[in-house]
Write an enzyme that holds these catalytic residues in place. Structure first.
Site, PDB file in Angstrom:
ATOM      1  N   HIS A   1      87.219  57.430  31.530  1.00 37.40           N
ATOM      2  CA  HIS A   1      87.208  57.803  32.953  1.00 37.40           C
ATOM      3  C   HIS A   1      85.990  57.174  33.630  1.00 37.40           C
ATOM      4  O   HIS A   1      84.885  57.246  33.095  1.00 37.40           O
ATOM      5  CB  HIS A   1      87.035  59.323  33.117  1.00 37.40           C
ATOM      6  CG  HIS A   1      88.190  60.164  32.679  1.00 37.40           C
ATOM      7  ND1 HIS A   1      88.100  61.101  31.676  1.00 37.40           N
ATOM      8  CD2 HIS A   1      89.462  60.247  33.139  1.00 37.40           C
ATOM      9  CE1 HIS A   1      89.270  61.735  31.531  1.00 37.40           C
ATOM     10  NE2 HIS A   1      90.112  61.230  32.406  1.00 37.40           N
TER      11      HIS A   1
ATOM     12  N   GLN B   1      97.707  70.045  31.192  1.00 37.39           N
ATOM     13  CA  GLN B   1      97.478  70.365  32.600  1.00 37.39           C
ATOM     14  C   GLN B   1      98.789  70.610  33.353  1.00 37.39           C
ATOM     15  O   GLN B   1      98.785  71.109  34.480  1.00 37.39           O
ATOM     16  CB  GLN B   1      96.632  69.273  33.265  1.00 37.39           C
ATOM     17  CG  GLN B   1      95.209  69.236  32.684  1.00 37.39           C
ATOM     18  CD  GLN B   1      94.319  68.177  33.321  1.00 37.39           C
ATOM     19  OE1 GLN B   1      94.642  67.625  34.369  1.00 37.39           O
ATOM     20  NE2 GLN B   1      93.200  67.877  32.677  1.00 37.39           N
TER      21      GLN B   1
ATOM     22  N   ARG C   1      88.043  71.649  38.364  1.00 41.24           N
ATOM     23  CA  ARG C   1      87.705  71.471  36.965  1.00 41.24           C
ATOM     24  C   ARG C   1      87.447  72.816  36.283  1.00 41.24           C
ATOM     25  O   ARG C   1      87.798  73.002  35.116  1.00 41.24           O
ATOM     26  CB  ARG C   1      86.480  70.550  36.831  1.00 41.24           C
ATOM     27  CG  ARG C   1      86.323  69.987  35.429  1.00 41.24           C
ATOM     28  CD  ARG C   1      85.170  69.005  35.346  1.00 41.24           C
ATOM     29  NE  ARG C   1      83.870  69.676  35.461  1.00 41.24           N
ATOM     30  CZ  ARG C   1      82.725  69.180  34.981  1.00 41.24           C
ATOM     31  NH1 ARG C   1      82.714  68.000  34.392  1.00 41.24           N
ATOM     32  NH2 ARG C   1      81.602  69.848  35.128  1.00 41.24           N
TER      33      ARG C   1
ATOM     34  N   TYR D   1      91.603  65.726  24.860  1.00 40.83           N
ATOM     35  CA  TYR D   1      90.194  66.093  24.679  1.00 40.83           C
ATOM     36  C   TYR D   1      89.947  67.526  24.217  1.00 40.83           C
ATOM     37  O   TYR D   1      88.797  67.914  24.041  1.00 40.83           O
ATOM     38  CB  TYR D   1      89.387  65.805  25.950  1.00 40.83           C
ATOM     39  CG  TYR D   1      89.862  66.470  27.222  1.00 40.83           C
ATOM     40  CD1 TYR D   1      89.428  67.745  27.579  1.00 40.83           C
ATOM     41  CD2 TYR D   1      90.725  65.809  28.085  1.00 40.83           C
ATOM     42  CE1 TYR D   1      89.840  68.339  28.763  1.00 40.83           C
ATOM     43  CE2 TYR D   1      91.146  66.391  29.268  1.00 40.83           C
ATOM     44  CZ  TYR D   1      90.705  67.655  29.598  1.00 40.83           C
ATOM     45  OH  TYR D   1      91.115  68.239  30.767  1.00 40.83           O
TER      46      TYR D   1
ATOM     47  N   HIS E   1      90.949  55.618  36.730  1.00 41.98           N
ATOM     48  CA  HIS E   1      90.655  55.897  38.151  1.00 41.98           C
ATOM     49  C   HIS E   1      90.038  54.679  38.857  1.00 41.98           C
ATOM     50  O   HIS E   1      90.735  53.966  39.532  1.00 41.98           O
ATOM     51  CB  HIS E   1      89.800  57.154  38.370  1.00 41.98           C
ATOM     52  CG  HIS E   1      90.416  58.382  37.809  1.00 41.98           C
ATOM     53  ND1 HIS E   1      91.652  58.826  38.219  1.00 41.98           N
ATOM     54  CD2 HIS E   1      89.984  59.234  36.847  1.00 41.98           C
ATOM     55  CE1 HIS E   1      91.954  59.921  37.530  1.00 41.98           C
ATOM     56  NE2 HIS E   1      90.974  60.181  36.692  1.00 41.98           N
TER      57      HIS E   1
ATOM     58  N   GLU F   1      85.719  58.193  39.474  1.00 46.15           N
ATOM     59  CA  GLU F   1      86.724  59.022  40.124  1.00 46.15           C
ATOM     60  C   GLU F   1      86.134  59.734  41.335  1.00 46.15           C
ATOM     61  O   GLU F   1      86.822  59.924  42.337  1.00 46.15           O
ATOM     62  CB  GLU F   1      87.287  60.061  39.134  1.00 46.15           C
ATOM     63  CG  GLU F   1      88.363  60.962  39.766  1.00 46.15           C
ATOM     64  CD  GLU F   1      89.029  61.906  38.782  1.00 46.15           C
ATOM     65  OE1 GLU F   1      88.557  62.001  37.637  1.00 46.15           O
ATOM     66  OE2 GLU F   1      90.031  62.543  39.162  1.00 46.15           O
TER      67      GLU F   1
ATOM     68  N   ASP G   1      98.378  61.600  34.733  1.00 50.19           N
ATOM     69  CA  ASP G   1      97.117  62.338  34.677  1.00 50.19           C
ATOM     70  C   ASP G   1      97.305  63.854  34.587  1.00 50.19           C
ATOM     71  O   ASP G   1      97.583  64.373  33.518  1.00 50.19           O
ATOM     72  CB  ASP G   1      96.259  61.935  35.886  1.00 50.19           C
ATOM     73  CG  ASP G   1      94.801  62.356  35.746  1.00 50.19           C
ATOM     74  OD1 ASP G   1      94.459  62.987  34.726  1.00 50.19           O
ATOM     75  OD2 ASP G   1      93.994  62.056  36.641  1.00 50.19           O
TER      76      ASP G   1
END
Lengths: 433, 433
Positions: free
Chosen positions: A239, A64, A87, A126, A276, A242, A327
């Protein structure tokens, strides 16, 4: 042996002068901490430098990093931008990954982490398969590429192999999610075992399990993964909480909130980290505390994604261990992350000095430990300390940097936390190198 | 003439390549912006560098820089730390000031500002007299020392001379406040006029008026100061709505909230800047908008002091100009401040890309302008632009820095805002120097 003699040592016990740190080069451990007067002739003197344990980044998605600047404009997909429109952009980034690309972006991302003062990273990984979901010849090739990037940079990595089953409660994976999915829990666990074996003789690499979230993984998967983690002494990251929508979906589908579901599945233990926890309610915080589970806050990402405000004070009061993660890797700076824990607590309570533990004189100790001991605990790593037999994972801070120049020893740790940034970090050692 | 040829120019109009900026050394203004191909042989090529207008820091208390690390522990004065216990520690710092000390700390503070990318500062200066309140031989000696420190560093300064009348509504000045106070509005205005005259031939120095707050200054003083500002074309800055207690006290004493009081006193105009505005209500925001007054947010200080959350979205929607200030100078970083405006808006709204103006594709333009044009407007300075006749107040950003390396031109401004920090800034020019 390598002997470092900094002007100051800063760790959980405070600020100390006149110490020498002896590192065993073979083991990468601290062999001894002794008076600077006893340092040998070939000791390395680090003038105007404070030595501290490196920070632990308990939650990262390295790829990311390359979304920087691309996702800060109004989406054409929705009139109101949110986590969910972000997303979609992130899935487009995930769709472009191949083994070479992920190695390249991970190398750049981990390099910035190391330069910023992180010496260990939990990579919640992932993206596993080809874009249509077909496994690569080596089904762990992307995970291995990420670990090799960490080895090249020389940062300690815990590869949190993500399990992804479905797109949501009673919803199959969407097109952009196919690369994340394994066809069955057995196939996922085979991959996990294979990765554990691959990592066994790699000193910088360990492995953990990461059921993605209660929307992406069923209770049955959660239970099997938790059993595997208990049998193999692995950490389990997931997760949760969040975004409000995720909680509503869990309540609609199961009558339970995410942390309640994780607990019912038998996946909430002292080895569990909830990533989170922004919208954790009182009951979920009580469950976390009872299980001695951790929470990984990702303050700068949670700000960027408009997640809300972590209930940091309630977590401290309940005794839940809180660590930090970078993150989305838009910002990579351990001091910015830990400072933001206290900033959120102050803004929310409209007072100062909120995250203060029994016996501490202010929040500095607590928030530094979020970056040190809580992170190591969440990742199953040795505690970051400057003492015999601790890993020689160390960072050097520039005492002449204008962020902290002239501050008295007694105020220095607080000044580093409240006025400092990664710009203070001039050097780092991981396993003494 | 000095000619700079950077790889990129970033300003309010976007990102541009192949430009040369011609600076008139005598006036300190940009003489021309032309194609790089027309640059003369002695042009200075700034490779892998973006040139941008310098940022404007509209609210600073330079001496508070030396509180770093000292105020982050639980106060013995009160069981619950707050802005008000912090203020006691700050008064102790103010008590130790003398002309040499304030020059020294201001020099260090302004130097960090310049290195961080600020090229102008509004110094809200309130320590005027000897500790017991007796004026120095030169009653403006401390203000002049602060301005001289700015001149030494080479940063543009607007000395906002603070008026302080009393400790609170119907409360005389406390011991720690005596140094801030003038015995009458006439004495204050005499000092202000003397400072205007002193500054008249100093190219980096201008002067504004700063009634401290509605608790420290009566309506009568506010009115007189506003009249003086209108007559002399000076900006007027005033703290308001930082803390709920201040609003309660104003309501108890007058039946009005702080911004309502300022308006009734005739002190709310397009030349007025309300510092903080954290707890502004709807009516106050409407008054600010009607008067075309500005708000100066000080995000990192407001976090540190536990002030609450700026209503950033409501201010944008009402059309109120919002600028930034480093205030307590614990953190000095324009990008951190502007980013936090959007971060607060996102966390509060639980969505992304909130502070978006009509016609913009995201919040980047708005938050950069908070650091550029809104700040200049609040301080009465020329607009920071890269165009003919604008001041040559410029900063250089390192395009190879790992915070933004590899980002495409189209995403660069957003990456600087959302992923960048003052570590990007490698050089600055003020009036071309």
């Amino acid at each position: 042996m390598t002997v470092l003699v900094p002007e100051l040592v800063i760790d959980q016990t405070g600020v100390h002068r006149d110490l020498a740190i002896v590192i065993d080069d073979a083991s990468g451990l601290i062999d001894a901490v002794m008076g600077a007067a006893h340092a040998p002739a070939d000791a390395i003197y680090l003038r105007r430098t404070a030595l501290a344990p490196g920070f632990v980044n308990a939650h990262s998605h390295a790829f990311q990093r390359d979304l920087r600047g691309k996702v800060e404009r109004v989406s054409k997909l929705a009139p109101e931008d949110s986590f969910w429109t972000w997303r979609e952009a992130m899935y487009a980034g995930a769709g472009a990954i191949d083994p070479d690309r992920i190695r390249d972006v991970a190398r750049r991302c981990f390099s910035q982490m190391r330069n910023a003062g992180f010496t260990a990273v939990g990579e919640f990984h992932y993206v596993h398969h080809q874009p249509d979901g077909t496994p690569y010849g080596n089904p762990n090739v992307l995970s291995e590429a990420v670990c090799e990037a960490a080895e090249e940079v020389g940062i300690r990595i815990v590869l949190l192999l993500t399990a992804y089953e479905r797109g949501g409660f009673d919803r199959p994976a969407a097109e952009g999610q196919r690369r994340f999915c394994d066809p069955s829990i057995d196939v996922y666990l085979e991959r996990l075992i294979a990765l554990q074996e691959w990592a066994a003789d790699r000193p910088l690499v360990t492995v953990g399990a990461a059921p993605h979230s209660v929307r992406a993984v069923s209770e049955g998967w959660l239970t099997r993964i938790a059993e595997h983690c208990a049998d193999h002494d692995l950490v389990l990251h997931v997760h949760a909480d969040e975004q409000p929508r995720e909680i509503e979906e869990a309540l609609d589908a199961t009558g339970l909130r995410p942390v309640e579901l994780i607990e019912r599945a038998g996946a909430l233990s002292a080895h569990t980290t909830i990533v989170h926890g922004t919208w954790c309610d009182e009951h979920e915080i009580a469950l976390l505390a009872a299980a001695r589970a951790s929470v990984c806050a990702c303050p700068t990402t949670e700000a960027n994604l408009g997640d809300g405000y972590l209930p940091a004070r309630a977590l401290l009061q309940a005794g839940v261990s809180v660590c930090i993660g970078s993150d989305s890797n838009t910002i990579i700076d351990p001091l910015v992350e830990v400072r933001e824990l206290e900033a959120i607590a102050r803004r929310s309570a409209v007072r100062r000095n909120v995250l203060v533990r029994e016996g501490d004189d202010g929040p500095t100790g607590y928030v530094l430990d979020a970056g040190w001991s809580a992170g190591a605990r969440a990742l199953g790593l040795p505690q970051p300390r400057i003492e015999t037999d601790a890993p020689a994972d160390l960072i050097a801070l520039d005492l002449d940097h204008e962020e902290i120049a002239g501050v008295a020893d007694a105020d220095l740790a607080a000044a580093i936390v409240f006025a400092g940034s990664s710009a203070l970090v001039t050097r780092s050692w991981i396993r003494g190198r």
